[in-house]
Scaffold this active site. Structure first.
Site, short mmCIF file in Angstrom:
data_model
loop_
_atom_site.label_atom_id
_atom_site.label_comp_id
_atom_site.label_asym_id
_atom_site.label_seq_id
_atom_site.Cartn_x
_atom_site.Cartn_y
_atom_site.Cartn_z
N ALA A 158 0.85 -1.19 0.00
CA ALA A 158 0.00 0.00 0.00
C ALA A 158 0.89 1.24 0.00
CB ALA A 158 -0.91 0.01 1.23
N ALA A 159 0.55 2.18 -0.88
CA ALA A 159 1.30 3.43 -0.96
C ALA A 159 0.32 4.60 -0.85
CB ALA A 159 2.08 3.49 -2.28
N SER A 160 0.81 5.80 -1.11
CA SER A 160 0.00 6.99 -0.89
C SER A 160 -1.08 7.19 -1.93
CB SER A 160 0.90 8.23 -0.87
OG SER A 160 1.88 8.11 0.11
N ALA A 162 -2.04 4.44 -4.28
CA ALA A 162 -2.61 3.17 -4.76
C ALA A 162 -2.17 2.03 -3.86
CB ALA A 162 -2.16 2.90 -6.19
N GLN A 163 -2.84 0.88 -4.02
CA GLN A 163 -2.42 -0.33 -3.34
C GLN A 163 -2.43 -1.49 -4.34
OE1 GLN A 163 -5.45 0.09 -0.28
NE2 GLN A 163 -6.38 -1.86 -0.87
N VAL A 164 -1.70 -2.55 -3.99
CA VAL A 164 -1.50 -3.66 -4.92
C VAL A 164 -2.09 -4.94 -4.35
CG1 VAL A 164 0.21 -5.01 -6.21
CG2 VAL A 164 0.62 -2.57 -5.75
N LYS A 178 -2.49 -3.14 -9.47
CA LYS A 178 -2.32 -1.86 -8.79
C LYS A 178 -3.57 -1.02 -9.00
CE LYS A 178 1.03 1.98 -8.68
NZ LYS A 178 2.29 2.48 -9.29
N ASP A 310 12.51 6.20 -8.95
CA ASP A 310 12.09 5.93 -7.57
C ASP A 310 12.59 4.57 -7.10
OD1 ASP A 310 10.85 6.42 -5.16
OD2 ASP A 310 8.86 5.76 -5.82
#
Length: 505
Positions: A158-160, A162-164, A178, A310
Site C-alpha cells: 500500500a502506498a500513498s 494506490a495499493q497492490v 495496482k 524511484d
C-alpha cells in the site's frame, strides 16, 4: 514580543494568528465531502507552516548566522519543525505522506528533516476493499470474481496513491493489480496548490529559504504516478531497453486489464533488494547484488537516457531465478524520466571529469548546467572529494582537505543552497534523488564507495561512445561501441585505480 520583531517577523506573527484561527477548523463538525476535507487539511497545513515560520524568526532573531550559537539553535529549530511536519503528514495522510517521503530522500535538505521524515516510509494505511472493488468494477466493467480465479482482498503493498493486490487470471497466470484510490487526483490538485502557496509564504518571510523547486519536482513526480497507462508504457520501454540483459526482469503488462486507474502486471516473486538476511540465506553475495544494481541504473542514466526515478528498496526485488543465481525485478515505473540527449552526453562528460578531477571541464559543464558559481561543490556532492583533492578516488580525504571542506561548508549559506537547487535542470534533480536512494541501498548491502564511483565511470565512458548501447543487440556496430566503451573504461581504471584493491565478487 512582537514589538521587537522586524516587519517580516511581525507579518509572521499575523500569519501564525491566522493559522491558529484556521486550526480551530479541526474542532468543527466537518463532513466527509471532498471540499470539507480539503478545507480541514489546508487549515492544518497553514497552521503548521505559520508556527514554523514564527519559530525560526523568533528563535534566531538578532543572531549572526556565522556564529556557533546560531548554528546550534538552527539545528534545534530544524528538529522541532521536522517533528511538526511529520505530525502534519501523519494526520493529513495521502499526498502529505508522499511529500514527506519525497523530501526525506533528498540530501539537499537539513539532516534533521530527512531523518525525522524517513519514518513515513512505512506508515501508509490501505483502503477498505469495498472502495477498491468499486474502482475495479468501474474501470474493468466486471466484478473481480468474473475476471479472476481468485483475488486476495488483502493488499500485498500500500502506498500513498494506490495499493497492490495479488490475483490469478482464469488461465492460471499470477498477476499483481495496482488500484488507484478514488478521488486522488482532485486531492492532489488541491494539496499541491496549497503547497505552492505555503512555499511562497516561506520564501517571503525567509528569502534564503526557497522551496518552490521542491514543490515543482514533487508535483511533476505525482502527476506522472497518477497516469497508469503511461506507467504501463514505461514498463514496456524499460523492458525493451534491457531485453538482452539476463539480470534485469520487468513484469509484463496485461493491457486488456489496464486503465488510467488500474494497472495489471505479471506477478514476480522476490524479496526487497536490501534484505541482507534473505540474500545470505540463499547464498547470494549482497555486494554482488549492489554492483549489479549500480550497473543497471548507471546503464539507464548514461547509456539509455531513460531513468527509473524511484528506486527505493520496495520497488526492487531480488529473485532467485536467473543466470548467476539471481535477478533484479524492477517494479513501479510511475516516475520515469526521458533524459534530454544533450544533457545525457554532458552528464557523461561530467562524471569523467569528476573522476579525473578535471577542474576546467567541471567548471565548463557546471556553467552549461546553470550552476557555474557552485562548480567547486560538484565533486563534493557526487564523489566526496574537494575539487583540488590530492587523494585517490574512493579514499578518505586528507586532514588538510577535511579542514578546508569544513571552512567551505561553514561559509555556505542557505541562500546558496536555494540558488543552487533552483538553477539545476529538472533532469539533474531526478538524478540526484535517484543517486541518493541508490547510495542508501548500496550501503546497506555492504558495498564500498569505490564500486559506485568506478561503475559510474565505466558507464559514463560507454555513454560517450558513438550512439552506444551495450544491450542493443549483437550487431557489429553494437560490438564496436561496446569495445570502445570497455577500452575507455580500462584506460580510466588505470588512471584512477592506483592504491585500490578491486572488490572480489
Amino acid at each position: 514580543m512582537v514589538s521587537k520583531f522586524p516587519a517580516k517577523a511581525t507579518a509572521a506573527f499575523c500569519l501564525i494568528t491566522a493559522g491558529c484561527f484556521s486550526s480551530q477548523a479541526n474542532l468543527l463538525p466537518f463532513s466527509d465531502s471532498p471540499v470539507s476535507q480539503g478545507i480541514l487539511r489546508s487549515s492544518r497545513a497553514i497552521c503548521t507552516v505559520a508556527i514554523t515560520v514564527a519559530d525560526y524568526k523568533y528563535s534566531l532573531y538578532g543572531l549572526p548566522n556565522d556564529c556557533d550559537e546560531y548554528r546550534r539553535l538552527l539545528s534545534e529549530v530544524h528538529l522541532r519543525s521536522a517533528k511538526r511536519l511529520l505530525k502534519l503528514c501523519e494526520i493529513n495522510k495521502g499526498f502529505y505522506v508522499k511529500a514527506g517521503q519525497f523530501v526525506s530522500s533528498l540530501r539537499q535538505i537539513p539532516k534533521e528533516y530527512s531523518l525525522t521524515l524517513s519514518s513515513l516510509q512505512d506508515q501508509v494505511v490501505p483502503y477498505d476493499f469495498k472502495v477498491i472493488k468499486e474502482v475495479l468494477v468501474s474501470n474493468l466493467g466486471q466484478d473481480p470474481s468474473e475476471l479472476f480465479t481468485w483475488f486476495n482482498e488483502q493488499p500485498i503493498a500500500a502506498a500513498s496513491i494506490a495499493q497492490v493486490h495479488h490475483a490469478m487470471l482464469k488461465d492460471h497466470q499470477e498477476v499483481a493489480i495496482k488500484v488507484q484510490y478514488p478521488g486522488i487526483e482532485k486531492k492532489m490538485k488541491l494539496d499541491t496548490r496549497i503547497m505552492y502557496s505555503l512555499s511562497e509564504f516561506v520564501a517571503w518571510f525567509f528569502p534564503e529559504f526557497r522551496f518552490r523547486w521542491l514543490v515543482s519536482e514533487f508535483t511533476e513526480a505525482i502527476s506522472l504516478e497518477l497516469d497508469f497507462v503511461q506507467e504501463a508504457r514505461n514498463f514496456e520501454t524499460m523492458s525493451n531497453n534491457f531485453r538482452n540483459n539476463k539480470v534485469v526482469r520487468i513484469p509484463r503488462i496485461f493491457w486488456d486489464l489496464t486503465t488510467n486507474q488500474v494497472l495489471t502486471m505479471q506477478f514476480c516473486h522476490g524479496h526487497k533488494v536490501d534484505d541482507v538476511v534473505f540474500l545470505k540465506g540463499m547464498k547470494i553475495n549482497p555486494e554482488k547484488v549492489a554492483k549489479k544494481l549500480l550497473e543497471v541504473f548507471a546503464e539507464m542514466i548514461f547509456v539509455h537516457g531513460f531513468l527509473h526515478g524511484d528506486p527505493h528498496p520496495g520497488n526492487i526485488l531480488v529473485s532467485i531465478e536467473g543466470q548467476g543465481g539471481f535477478s533484479l525485478v524492477l517494479l513501479d515505473h510511475g516516475i520515469c524520466k526521458k533524459l534530454d540527449e544533450v544533457f545525457r552526453l554532458e552528464y557523461c562528460q561530467l562524471w569523467k571529469a569528476l573522476i579525473l578531477l578535471d577542474s576546467r571541464k567541471i567548471q565548463h559543464l557546471a556553467e552549461r548546467f546553470g550552476v557555474g558559481k557552485y562548480y567547486r561543490y560538484l565533486p563534493i556532492i557526487f564523489s566526496g572529494r574537494t575539487i583540488d583533492s590530492k587523494s585517490g578516488i574512493g579514499k578518505g580525504m586528507l586532514v588538510e582537505e577535511q579542514k578546508k571542506l569544513k571552512q567551505h561548508l561553514k561559509a555556505l549559506k542557505m541562500e546558496d543552497i536555494s540558488s543552487f537547487m533552483e538553477s539545476l535542470p529538472s533532469n539533474f534533480l531526478i538524478i540526484l534523488r535517484t543517486d541518493e536512494l541508490l547510495r542508501s541501498t548500496v550501503s546497506k548491502l555492504g558495498a564500498s564507495k569505490w564500486v559506485r564511483l568506478l561503475t559510474y565511470g565505466k558507464y559514463a565512458s560507454l555513454g560517450l561512445s558513438p550512439k552506444s548501447n551495450p544491450c542493443s543487440g549483437l550487431t557489429s556496430f553494437a560490438l564496436y561501441t561496446r569495445l570502445i566503451g570497455n577500452i575507455e573504461y580500462i584506460l580510466l581504471r588505470l588512471t584512477i585505480g592506483k592504491g585500490f584493491s578491486s572488490p572480489k565478487f
